[in-house]
Design a protein around this motif. Structure first.
Motif, PDB file in Angstrom:
ATOM      1  N   ALA A 156     -12.448  15.265  36.034  1.00 11.61           N
ATOM      2  CA  ALA A 156     -12.991  16.621  36.088  1.00 11.61           C
ATOM      3  C   ALA A 156     -11.848  17.634  36.175  1.00 11.61           C
ATOM      4  N   GLY A 157     -12.036  18.784  35.542  1.00 13.60           N
ATOM      5  CA  GLY A 157     -11.025  19.830  35.581  1.00 13.60           C
ATOM      6  C   GLY A 157      -9.963  19.690  34.515  1.00 13.60           C
ATOM      7  N   GLY A 158     -10.134  18.734  33.596  1.00 13.70           N
ATOM      8  CA  GLY A 158      -9.178  18.578  32.511  1.00 13.70           C
ATOM      9  C   GLY A 158      -8.039  17.624  32.787  1.00 13.70           C
ATOM     10  N   ALA A 159      -8.016  16.996  33.954  1.00 10.07           N
ATOM     11  CA  ALA A 159      -6.937  16.047  34.267  1.00 10.07           C
ATOM     12  C   ALA A 159      -7.122  14.760  33.480  1.00 10.07           C
ATOM     13  N   THR A 160      -6.026  14.083  33.213  1.00 10.49           N
ATOM     14  CA  THR A 160      -6.069  12.776  32.562  1.00 10.49           C
ATOM     15  C   THR A 160      -5.440  11.755  33.507  1.00 10.49           C
ATOM     16  N   ALA A 161      -6.079  10.604  33.643  1.00 11.09           N
ATOM     17  CA  ALA A 161      -5.618   9.593  34.594  1.00 11.09           C
ATOM     18  C   ALA A 161      -5.500   8.241  33.918  1.00 11.09           C
ATOM     19  N   THR A 162      -4.521   7.480  34.344  1.00 11.82           N
ATOM     20  CA  THR A 162      -4.307   6.139  33.821  1.00 11.82           C
ATOM     21  C   THR A 162      -3.994   5.214  34.991  1.00 11.82           C
ATOM     22  N   VAL A 163      -4.604   4.045  34.993  1.00 13.56           N
ATOM     23  CA  VAL A 163      -4.267   3.037  35.987  1.00 13.56           C
ATOM     24  C   VAL A 163      -3.627   1.863  35.261  1.00 13.56           C
ATOM     25  N   VAL A 173      -0.505   0.826  39.639  1.00 10.90           N
ATOM     26  CA  VAL A 173       0.072   2.171  39.636  1.00 10.90           C
ATOM     27  C   VAL A 173      -0.954   3.138  39.056  1.00 10.90           C
ATOM     28  N   PHE A 174      -1.089   4.291  39.701  1.00 11.10           N
ATOM     29  CA  PHE A 174      -1.992   5.341  39.237  1.00 11.10           C
ATOM     30  C   PHE A 174      -1.149   6.491  38.721  1.00 11.10           C
ATOM     31  N   VAL A 175      -1.346   6.869  37.445  1.00 10.46           N
ATOM     32  CA  VAL A 175      -0.602   7.967  36.813  1.00 10.46           C
ATOM     33  C   VAL A 175      -1.591   9.064  36.445  1.00 10.46           C
ATOM     34  N   VAL A 176      -1.312  10.297  36.881  1.00  9.11           N
ATOM     35  CA  VAL A 176      -2.238  11.390  36.608  1.00  9.11           C
ATOM     36  C   VAL A 176      -1.472  12.597  36.096  1.00  9.11           C
ATOM     37  N   SER A 177      -2.101  13.349  35.211  1.00  6.80           N
ATOM     38  CA  SER A 177      -1.511  14.569  34.665  1.00  6.80           C
ATOM     39  C   SER A 177      -2.549  15.689  34.717  1.00  6.80           C
ATOM     40  N   GLY A 178      -2.147  16.848  35.231  1.00  5.63           N
ATOM     41  CA  GLY A 178      -3.030  18.015  35.274  1.00  5.63           C
ATOM     42  C   GLY A 178      -4.052  17.985  36.392  1.00  5.63           C
ATOM     43  N   MET A 179      -3.746  17.280  37.492  1.00  3.01           N
ATOM     44  CA  MET A 179      -4.686  17.194  38.613  1.00  3.01           C
ATOM     45  C   MET A 179      -4.743  18.533  39.350  1.00  3.01           C
ATOM     46  N   THR A 180      -5.941  19.012  39.596  1.00  3.14           N
ATOM     47  CA  THR A 180      -6.084  20.260  40.346  1.00  3.14           C
ATOM     48  C   THR A 180      -5.720  20.034  41.809  1.00  3.14           C
ATOM     49  N   ASP A 210       1.151  16.458  38.434  1.00  3.50           N
ATOM     50  CA  ASP A 210       1.521  15.283  37.646  1.00  3.50           C
ATOM     51  C   ASP A 210       2.304  14.336  38.542  1.00  3.50           C
ATOM     52  N   GLN A 211       1.864  13.099  38.629  1.00  2.00           N
ATOM     53  CA  GLN A 211       2.571  12.149  39.483  1.00  2.00           C
ATOM     54  C   GLN A 211       2.176  10.715  39.165  1.00  2.00           C
ATOM     55  N   ALA A 212       3.043   9.798  39.574  1.00  2.00           N
ATOM     56  CA  ALA A 212       2.760   8.369  39.489  1.00  2.00           C
ATOM     57  C   ALA A 212       2.784   7.815  40.904  1.00  2.00           C
ATOM     58  N   VAL A 213       1.740   7.103  41.292  1.00  2.00           N
ATOM     59  CA  VAL A 213       1.607   6.606  42.662  1.00  2.00           C
ATOM     60  C   VAL A 213       1.473   5.088  42.641  1.00  2.00           C
ATOM     61  N   LEU A 214       2.327   4.422  43.402  1.00  2.00           N
ATOM     62  CA  LEU A 214       2.199   2.981  43.582  1.00  2.00           C
ATOM     63  C   LEU A 214       1.142   2.747  44.654  1.00  2.00           C
TER      64      LEU A 214
END
Length: 250
Positions: A156-163, A173-180, A210-214
């Protein structure tokens, strides 16, 4: 800008290479285009994997070595040759040196408490750097694992997420871009989803979109992950409805 033009901006958006105007237009398009959302998420994850795969960690003793050498290397006075600094001191210079030494000793005594505080601050900084290095190494190990599997989705909000999951590493690992940003005093918390039971898996940085989280802990029997909004510092179990739930790739 036509729809065709917008379809071609997924790569530039993933690499943060768009102008403000293009970025705004593409994010509006992204909210209603599933194909672009999927491609953008995958490209963002790939860019993160490539960046982390070539990241290098400085040698363990580099900082201490630099700080130690600073105290032994004398800085030359601007405009004066090095030989002048090495000139043999006369009697008056030696007397002044003794006074200077006494002043330095007095200052050192007065500032002893400050030195101890600064030492503790340096120790804390070194410990934080070691933790960050371990996290970066863990992320890189998962992303570069031969059995790494990826699943992307739009939030939601236009963010893109990848696990990204590596069963061999037993980590994700969780990678997200454009998280509100979360509401004030709140934080996004990640969870392992074990047949509907949520197990804490770490916190996101509320200041970064934008971040990558282990994910903290092993994947073990988890089939997916979830994201909730929790009080600052996190919770032992979810206190709000999930912002997103993602199934791990098989």
């Amino acid at each position: 800008m036509t729809t065709t033009d917008l379809h071609r901006l997924t790569g530039a958006y993933a690499l943060h290479a768009l102008s403000d105007t293009e970025n705004t237009a593409f994010e509006r398009h992204l909210a209603g285009c599933e194909a672009c959302a999927q491609e953008t998420a995958e490209l963002s994850a790939t860019a993160a994997r490539m960046g982390l795969a070539v990241a290098t960690t400085p040698p363990a003793g580099l900082r201490e070595q630099v700080l130690r050498r600073i105290t032994t290397v004398r800085q030359e006075t601007p405009g004066r040759p090095a030989q002048a600094l090495a000139a043999r001191p006369g009697p008056r210079t030696r007397r002044l040196s003794r006074w200077a030494l006494a002043a330095c000793l007095a200052a050192a005594t007065a500032l002893g408490g400050t030195a101890l505080w600064q030492h503790q601050e340096a120790e804390d900084a070194r410990a934080q750097a070691r933790r960050a290095a371990r996290t970066t190494d863990g992320i890189a190990a998962v992303l570069a694992a031969p059995d790494a599997r990826t699943r992307a989705t739009a939030l939601a909000g236009g963010a893109t997420a990848t696990v990204v999951v590596s069963r061999g590493q037993d980590r994700a690992v969780f990678v997200v871009s454009g998280m509100t940003s979360p509401p004030g005093g709140k934080v996004y918390q990640l969870w392992f989803d074990e047949d509907g039971t949520m197990r804490p898996a770490g916190l996101m940085d509320p200041a970064r979109s934008d971040q990558a989280v282990l994910l903290r802990g092993s994947v073990d029997g988890a089939s997916g992950m979830g994201i909730t909004v929790e009080p600052d510092g996190g919770s032992k179990e979810p206190t709000s409805a999930p912002v997103a739930v993602m199934t791990f790739p098989s």
